[in-house]
Write a protein that holds these residues in place. Structure first.
Motif, mmCIF file in Angstrom:
data_model
loop_
_atom_site.group_PDB
_atom_site.id
_atom_site.type_symbol
_atom_site.label_atom_id
_atom_site.label_comp_id
_atom_site.label_asym_id
_atom_site.label_seq_id
_atom_site.Cartn_x
_atom_site.Cartn_y
_atom_site.Cartn_z
ATOM 1 N N CYS A 14 32.450 32.742 63.616
ATOM 2 C CA CYS A 14 33.605 32.963 63.446
ATOM 3 C C CYS A 14 34.139 34.651 63.594
ATOM 4 O O CYS A 14 33.190 35.196 62.651
ATOM 5 C CB CYS A 14 34.920 32.387 62.606
ATOM 6 N N PRO A 15 34.964 35.051 64.305
ATOM 7 C CA PRO A 15 34.437 36.933 64.076
ATOM 8 C C PRO A 15 35.150 36.928 62.567
ATOM 9 O O PRO A 15 36.229 36.464 62.381
ATOM 10 C CB PRO A 15 35.416 37.436 65.742
ATOM 11 N N ILE A 16 34.874 38.469 62.478
ATOM 12 C CA ILE A 16 34.935 38.652 60.760
ATOM 13 C C ILE A 16 35.235 40.271 60.976
ATOM 14 O O ILE A 16 34.730 41.098 61.725
ATOM 15 C CB ILE A 16 33.494 38.325 59.748
ATOM 16 N N GLY A 17 36.198 40.231 60.188
ATOM 17 C CA GLY A 17 37.007 41.832 60.178
ATOM 18 C C GLY A 17 36.442 42.874 59.162
ATOM 19 O O GLY A 17 35.740 41.768 58.100
ATOM 20 N N LEU A 18 36.568 44.030 58.756
ATOM 21 C CA LEU A 18 36.397 44.737 58.418
ATOM 22 C C LEU A 18 36.355 44.625 56.421
ATOM 23 O O LEU A 18 35.655 45.021 55.843
ATOM 24 C CB LEU A 18 36.640 46.718 58.772
ATOM 25 N N GLY A 19 37.859 44.048 56.514
ATOM 26 C CA GLY A 19 37.815 43.357 54.797
ATOM 27 C C GLY A 19 37.233 42.570 54.429
ATOM 28 O O GLY A 19 36.995 43.375 53.212
ATOM 29 N N ALA A 20 36.964 41.150 55.562
ATOM 30 C CA ALA A 20 35.641 40.400 54.986
ATOM 31 C C ALA A 20 34.209 41.494 54.263
ATOM 32 O O ALA A 20 33.342 40.304 53.472
ATOM 33 C CB ALA A 20 35.779 39.145 55.610
ATOM 34 N N ARG A 21 33.995 41.835 55.473
ATOM 35 C CA ARG A 21 32.578 42.813 55.277
ATOM 36 C C ARG A 21 32.888 43.882 53.563
ATOM 37 O O ARG A 21 31.863 43.110 52.823
ATOM 38 C CB ARG A 21 32.524 44.003 56.347
ATOM 39 N N ASP A 22 33.859 44.220 53.380
ATOM 40 C CA ASP A 22 33.785 44.649 52.244
ATOM 41 C C ASP A 22 33.631 44.331 50.896
ATOM 42 O O ASP A 22 33.062 44.277 49.896
ATOM 43 C CB ASP A 22 34.986 45.521 51.811
#
Length: 380
Positions: free
Chosen positions: A228-236
């Motif tokens: 699934c594509p994941i955004g900056l929020g979860a990367r942080d």
């Protein structure tokens, strides 16, 4: 926000993200996806499956020329001249006074060094390297390449389904790589550079691909059940759980490596040589002589402490600062990183953080908060 859409750079996959419903925000001069379904769901998906991150804002740099490793070593404390072909090293770009200008990954790509530097600092990094490295070393900014990260316990399973082949017969396929190894590959006759690395604490890969092929590659990955594509929020939130510092927040030019709790980046042979930028000042703090140190915190209660909150002593005097903080989806509790006096850096020490005139009890915690899940080469 000080940045507007008109003056933000666009990622090669910008429209692809928007078509998938991403919420876009300014970050490091780019318009980037912060979330799709939601930070909590995306975080947990990556911990259990495979998350696809677009990190094309990062700087990809090639150093070409005889003596390039030794030239770069003059400004880093890593042992780069001994780096084997296909091996990767995490290191620090140091100012002449030893302050941290950036943290970066360096790969020995056989005929050159391949660097990945932070997006917000890449142009300053390039200017600094051009000023410091000799004319015999050519510095190429790979602006026509996208960079994707596939992270999570099912990342290898997913990547194996794309039929990626070694550039030459006899070389390993991507899933045969171990943590901090890389190589050149072909996907549908498109050259791609793949490393087994990332910044989530999970197993995974980073894929450098020509920008005009990035959408087809991302679409192929996103079509897999594991991805699934994941955004900056979860990367942080993932990197915070992994105890990994973020440049510009948990370290900067005013911070030295020992203060940043990055002693491992000061390789033994380079410490003995003492011939890198700011060595006298840096080594003067090694291994535990710094006045302050980056530590992890468990935060009592459910309210996270945020970057900029003060660490205070019993009299209310400010003695430190929170640099990253948030709610841990995996641990279901708030966690943070902070700089505190060395005497307060011992695991289990009670710490008080003051945020919005409210005092919050914390405890110094070991990092990583969540154990790393890297695919390491077995020790013989």
């Amino acid at each position: 926000m000080s940045e507007t859409t008109e003056n933000l750079k666009q990622l090669p996959l910008g429209d692809w993200h928007r078509n998938l419903g991403a919420r876009m925000v300014p970050f490091a001069g780019y318009e980037m996806p912060v979330q799709y379904e939601g930070v909590m769901a995306e975080h947990l998906w990556t911990r259990e499956n495979a998350g696809l991150f677009d990190v094309s804002h990062m700087g990809q740099v090639q150093l070409v020329g005889e003596g390039a490793p030794e030239a770069l070593e003059a400004n880093t404390p890593g042992n780069l001249s001994a780096l084997g072909v296909g091996k990767i090293r995490y290191t620090l770009l140091l100012a002449q006074d030893g302050g941290i200008l950036d943290d970066l990954m360096v790969t020995n790509a056989r005929n050159d060094l391949y660097l990945v530097v932070n997006g917000a600092t890449k142009h300053d990094d390039l200017a600094y390297m051009r000023a410091q490295l000799p004319p015999s070393v050519t510095i190429n900014h790979l602006e026509d390449a996208a960079l994707l990260a596939l992270q999570g316990p099912k990342a290898a399973e997913a990547l194996a389904k794309l039929g990626i082949q070694p550039l030459q017969d006899g070389w390993p396929v991507p899933t045969d790589l171990y943590f901090m190894e890389a190589g050149p590959f072909l996907w549908n006759d498109v050259p791609v550079g793949i490393s087994r690395s990332g910044y989530t604490g999970e197993d995974g890969f980073e894929i450098s691909i020509p920008a005009d092929h990035a959408e087809a590659f991302a679409t192929a990955l996103n079509g897999l059940d594991e991805v699934c594509p994941i955004g900056l929020g979860a990367r942080d939130s993932l990197r915070l759980e992994a105890g990994l510092p973020l440049y510009g927040h948990d370290m900067g030019p005013e911070i030295l490596p020992v203060e940043a709790n990055l002693n491992f980046a000061l390789s033994k042979v380079r410490r003995e040589e003492g011939n890198f930028a700011g060595a006298e000042r840096v080594l003067g703090q090694y291994p535990d002589k710094a006045a302050t140190k980056r530590i992890g915190l468990f935060v009592e209660g459910r309210q996270p402490v945020r970057e900029g909150a003060d660490v205070v002593d019993a009299e209310g005097n400010i003695v430190g600062k929170v640099t990253s903080g948030g709610f841990s989806p995996t641990l279901q509790r708030p966690i943070a990183m902070a700089y505190v006096p060395m005497a307060l850096s011992i695991t289990g020490t009670a710490i008080t953080v003051e945020q919005r005139k409210k005092q919050i009890a914390c405890t110094v915690a070991d990092m990583p908060f969540v154990p790393h899940n890297y695919h390491r080469k077995p020790k013989l």
